[in-house]
Scaffold this motif. Structure first.
Motif, PDB file in Angstrom:
ATOM      1  N   PRO A  43       0.881  -1.033   0.031  1.00 58.95           N
ATOM      2  CA  PRO A  43       0.055   0.031   0.046  1.00 58.95           C
ATOM      3  C   PRO A  43       0.682   1.337  -0.138  1.00 58.95           C
ATOM      4  O   PRO A  43       1.921   1.137   0.670  1.00 58.95           O
ATOM      5  CB  PRO A  43      -0.671   0.102   1.253  1.00 58.95           C
ATOM      6  CG  PRO A  43      -0.768  -1.497   1.721  1.00 58.95           C
ATOM      7  CD  PRO A  43       0.606  -2.099   1.021  1.00 58.95           C
ATOM      8  N   ARG A  44       0.431   2.373  -0.823  1.00 57.02           N
ATOM      9  CA  ARG A  44       1.116   3.365  -0.835  1.00 57.02           C
ATOM     10  C   ARG A  44       1.216   4.228   0.514  1.00 57.02           C
ATOM     11  O   ARG A  44       2.245   4.694   1.062  1.00 57.02           O
ATOM     12  CB  ARG A  44       0.631   4.526  -1.758  1.00 57.02           C
ATOM     13  CG  ARG A  44       1.023   3.970  -3.108  1.00 57.02           C
ATOM     14  CD  ARG A  44       0.235   4.949  -3.991  1.00 57.02           C
ATOM     15  NE  ARG A  44       0.398   4.758  -5.500  1.00 57.02           N
ATOM     16  CZ  ARG A  44       1.692   4.951  -6.264  1.00 57.02           C
ATOM     17  NH1 ARG A  44       2.563   5.657  -5.719  1.00 57.02           N
ATOM     18  NH2 ARG A  44       1.666   4.306  -7.546  1.00 57.02           N
ATOM     19  N   ASN A  45      -0.039   4.166   1.314  1.00 56.67           N
ATOM     20  CA  ASN A  45      -0.179   4.568   2.725  1.00 56.67           C
ATOM     21  C   ASN A  45       0.240   3.565   3.686  1.00 56.67           C
ATOM     22  O   ASN A  45      -0.683   2.409   3.611  1.00 56.67           O
ATOM     23  CB  ASN A  45      -1.479   5.206   2.653  1.00 56.67           C
ATOM     24  CG  ASN A  45      -1.597   5.869   4.068  1.00 56.67           C
ATOM     25  OD1 ASN A  45      -0.872   5.602   5.121  1.00 56.67           O
ATOM     26  ND2 ASN A  45      -2.637   6.629   4.309  1.00 56.67           N
ATOM     27  N   ARG A  46       1.302   3.459   4.303  1.00 58.81           N
ATOM     28  CA  ARG A  46       1.696   2.434   5.475  1.00 58.81           C
ATOM     29  C   ARG A  46       0.516   2.500   6.408  1.00 58.81           C
ATOM     30  O   ARG A  46       0.582   1.219   7.028  1.00 58.81           O
ATOM     31  CB  ARG A  46       3.001   2.875   6.058  1.00 58.81           C
ATOM     32  CG  ARG A  46       4.036   2.907   4.857  1.00 58.81           C
ATOM     33  CD  ARG A  46       4.429   1.968   4.284  1.00 58.81           C
ATOM     34  NE  ARG A  46       4.878   0.612   5.391  1.00 58.81           N
ATOM     35  CZ  ARG A  46       4.846  -0.492   5.468  1.00 58.81           C
ATOM     36  NH1 ARG A  46       4.554  -1.064   3.957  1.00 58.81           N
ATOM     37  NH2 ARG A  46       5.427  -1.476   6.298  1.00 58.81           N
ATOM     38  N   ASP A  47      -0.231   2.989   6.490  1.00 60.01           N
ATOM     39  CA  ASP A  47      -1.309   2.972   7.599  1.00 60.01           C
ATOM     40  C   ASP A  47      -2.572   1.992   7.208  1.00 60.01           C
ATOM     41  O   ASP A  47      -3.067   1.511   7.866  1.00 60.01           O
ATOM     42  CB  ASP A  47      -2.042   4.402   7.944  1.00 60.01           C
ATOM     43  CG  ASP A  47      -1.256   5.455   8.459  1.00 60.01           C
ATOM     44  OD1 ASP A  47      -0.252   4.981   9.278  1.00 60.01           O
ATOM     45  OD2 ASP A  47      -1.348   6.603   8.276  1.00 60.01           O
ATOM     46  N   HIS A  48      -2.353   1.763   5.885  1.00 60.31           N
ATOM     47  CA  HIS A  48      -3.246   0.538   5.426  1.00 60.31           C
ATOM     48  C   HIS A  48      -2.839  -0.635   5.479  1.00 60.31           C
ATOM     49  O   HIS A  48      -3.349  -1.873   5.000  1.00 60.31           O
ATOM     50  CB  HIS A  48      -3.439   0.882   3.781  1.00 60.31           C
ATOM     51  CG  HIS A  48      -4.410   2.108   3.415  1.00 60.31           C
ATOM     52  ND1 HIS A  48      -4.415   2.849   2.223  1.00 60.31           N
ATOM     53  CD2 HIS A  48      -4.729   2.914   4.440  1.00 60.31           C
ATOM     54  CE1 HIS A  48      -5.130   3.785   2.469  1.00 60.31           C
ATOM     55  NE2 HIS A  48      -5.333   4.169   3.615  1.00 60.31           N
TER      56      HIS A  48
END
Length: 558
Positions: A43-48
């Motif tokens: 995921p581009r967003n590590r929070d995902h």
């Protein structure tokens, strides 16, 4: 848990879900699915999370359901896996997976234990590939277009070998045809002090070759007739030029398994064998005293003359004999790297492949490369004094060295024009991409040396301690390496390796700024320090492996 293991677990869950639907009486279509189809992405967003999959959206219709419902069922199964911390369903049916810290951190030891083997795969196990590249005419020094193919071709060979392919690097030696005649006349003119022939080759190297021929000739060349002199300069001069080309390429880290002489195709009867093979298949016809290949049958814009009415072979005759020769040598795939000026060449070559009964784009693949410009002070570098009309391999190496030269040529897609800023490559700053990557590797080595001096060793490994955000991000990018290598091989794009290790270097530098391997002051050594040393060394290994695929050194000190 590796990406491959996670994909396999997800695939198994899909099969179980499909079977449950059938048992419940839901009409289920054949999924036609394999493990390779169950892809994972970062995921581009590590929070995902650590991994994401869109597979639910691909299989929902055959399963008679909607994507979010399918994703939710698969997520419930994934959450039962021991190494999975949590699974979320997002958007229209994306599955976002977060691993337990210990499972994610275990990668560091996996990489260190695998060493140079980390990132290698089995995509092309058992496949024989002939990779033909450079193949510059032996009539002068290698120009920048050929130098680009030297760097890209050798790197591509390494990448294909990393995926299990049996690769033969081949150089096609153009020692048949008019260009050799022009070269011989040019060297003879240089010896006689005459002007360069109108269609000849200029540059100081012509005089150098002439001097070497005279110095190495057993007799007095002056007493020979002009025709005899030209033949001496042809045979000896071409050998000298080709020897120099091979030596320059070797110095650039590029060696070939086979040097194939074009002349041999005509002398061995390979061309005639190819014509007869095509005649048996009904693709040869004769008209106006010439022999033709009916390539329009296979999409070419016109049929091609193979043997002219005067009995002289046309250029494509060598292509026919050479392709058949490669196939007879047992190569499953033949890759050829050509310059932008050969773009119109592709159609007829693919028509030729189909005429032989092979598959265009499979048995023969042609890669087209664009031009390279060297810039200094924002202006194009002037032509080489020695070559006379071109910028050469020597010009690049003299300006920036082999490592920077190779790296700069391979880090961009070869089908785009490339401007190389020599001033930038001479800088020891993060602006210089090869310095940036090599410095990251040297830093991992420095950390390891200092850790040893401080008494920090890889005696313990506690991956569950690697919980800092920068550690999670670094582990995430390191896990991508095998996928990047496979993709670079499949797409024939070694520049993906360069861009990837630049990304690794960035993540490593940020981790280095946030997490200490060596305790401060009197701080005791803990398992966290020891485990971070594993992560440091794993990063160095990945950068080293990537640079190796590019034929670029990985210095331990800078």
């Amino acid at each position: 848990m590796t990406p491959a293991e996670l994909s396999q677990s997800l695939f198994d869950l899909i099969l179980q879900l499909s079977e449950r639907r059938r048992e419940a009486g839901t009409p289920v279509a054949d999924l036609n699915l394999s493990v390779a189809d169950v892809t994972l992405e970062r995921p581009r967003n590590r929070d995902h999370g650590d991994w994401a999959s869109s597979i639910a959206m691909k299989i929902a219709k055959p399963l008679g359901s909607n994507p979010r419902e399918v994703a939710a069922e698969l997520a419930a199964g994934l959450e039962q896996l021991p190494d999975v911390a949590s699974v979320d369903v997002a958007g229209p049916g994306f599955i976002n997976i977060r691993l337990e810290a210990a499972a994610a951190g275990a990668l560091a030891k996996t990489i260190v234990d695998a060493g140079p083997a980390y990132g290698t795969g089995h995509l092309y196990d058992g496949l024989k590939i002939n990779l033909e590249f450079v193949s510059a005419n032996p009539t002068g020094p290698i120009h920048m277009g050929g130098v680009r193919w030297a760097a890209v071709g050798d790197s591509l060979a390494r990448v294909l070998q990393a995926e299990g392919a049996d690769v033969t690097r081949e150089y096609y030696f153009n020692d048949h045809g008019s260009q050799i005649d022009r070269f011989a006349r040019s060297v003879l003119a240089g010896y006689l002090g005459e002007p360069t022939p109108e269609d000849g080759y200029g540059g100081a190297y012509i005089g150098d070759i002439a001097d070497q021929v005279v110095a190495g000739h057993a007799g007095d060349i002056a007493v020979l007739s002009r025709d005899e002199q030209q033949e001496v300069f042809r045979s000896v001069g071409v050998d000298l030029m080709f020897t120099e080309i091979k030596e320059k390429l070797h110095g650039f880290g590029v060696d070939f398994d086979v040097y194939f002489h074009e002349d041999s195709l005509h002398e061995s009867g390979a061309v005639n064998r190819a014509i007869e093979r095509l005649r048996e298949q009904g693709h040869i016809f004769e008209e106006d005293g010439a022999i033709w290949l009916r390539t329009t049958t296979f999409g070419d814009d016109r049929d091609r003359v193979i043997i002219r009415s005067n009995g002289e072979p046309a250029y494509i005759s060598g292509d026919l004999g050479y392709y058949l020769d490669k196939r007879e040598r047992g190569f499953d795939q033949n890759l050829i790297m050509l310059g932008a000026d050969h773009h119109g060449y592709v159609g007829r070559m693919m028509a030729m492949v189909e005429a032989f009964g092979d598959v265009p784009g499979v048995n023969l693949q042609i890669l087209i490369g664009q031009m390279v410009n060297l810039l200094k002070g924002g202006e194009p570098v002037r032509m080489s004094k020695r070559a006379g009309t071109i910028v050469t391999l020597d010009d690049l190496v003299d300006a920036v060295g082999v490592d920077a030269g190779r790296y700069s040529l391979v880090r961009s897609s070869s089908d785009t024009q490339l401007d190389i800023d020599l001033d930038l490559l001479g800088k020891r700053t993060n602006e210089n991409p090869v310095f940036y990557v090599q410095y990251a590797h040297a830093r991992t080595c420095s950390v390891a040396r200092n850790a040893t001096a401080a008494g920090v060793e890889r005696s313990a490994f506690a991956p569950e301690l690697l919980i800092h955000d920068s550690e999670s991000a670094l582990l995430g990018v390191l896990q991508e390496y095998p996928r990047v290598v496979a993709q670079a091989a499949e797409l024939r794009e070694p520049h993906r390796i360069a861009r990837y290790i630049e990304e690794v270097a960035g993540y490593y530098h940020r981790w280095y700024d946030s997490c200490r391997v060596i305790p401060l002051g009197d701080e005791p050594i803990t398992d966290l320090h020891r485990t971070r040393l594993w992560l440091n060394d794993a990063t160095g290994q990945v950068i080293r492996n990537g640079l190796g695929l590019l034929g670029v050194s990985a210095p331990e000190r800078m």
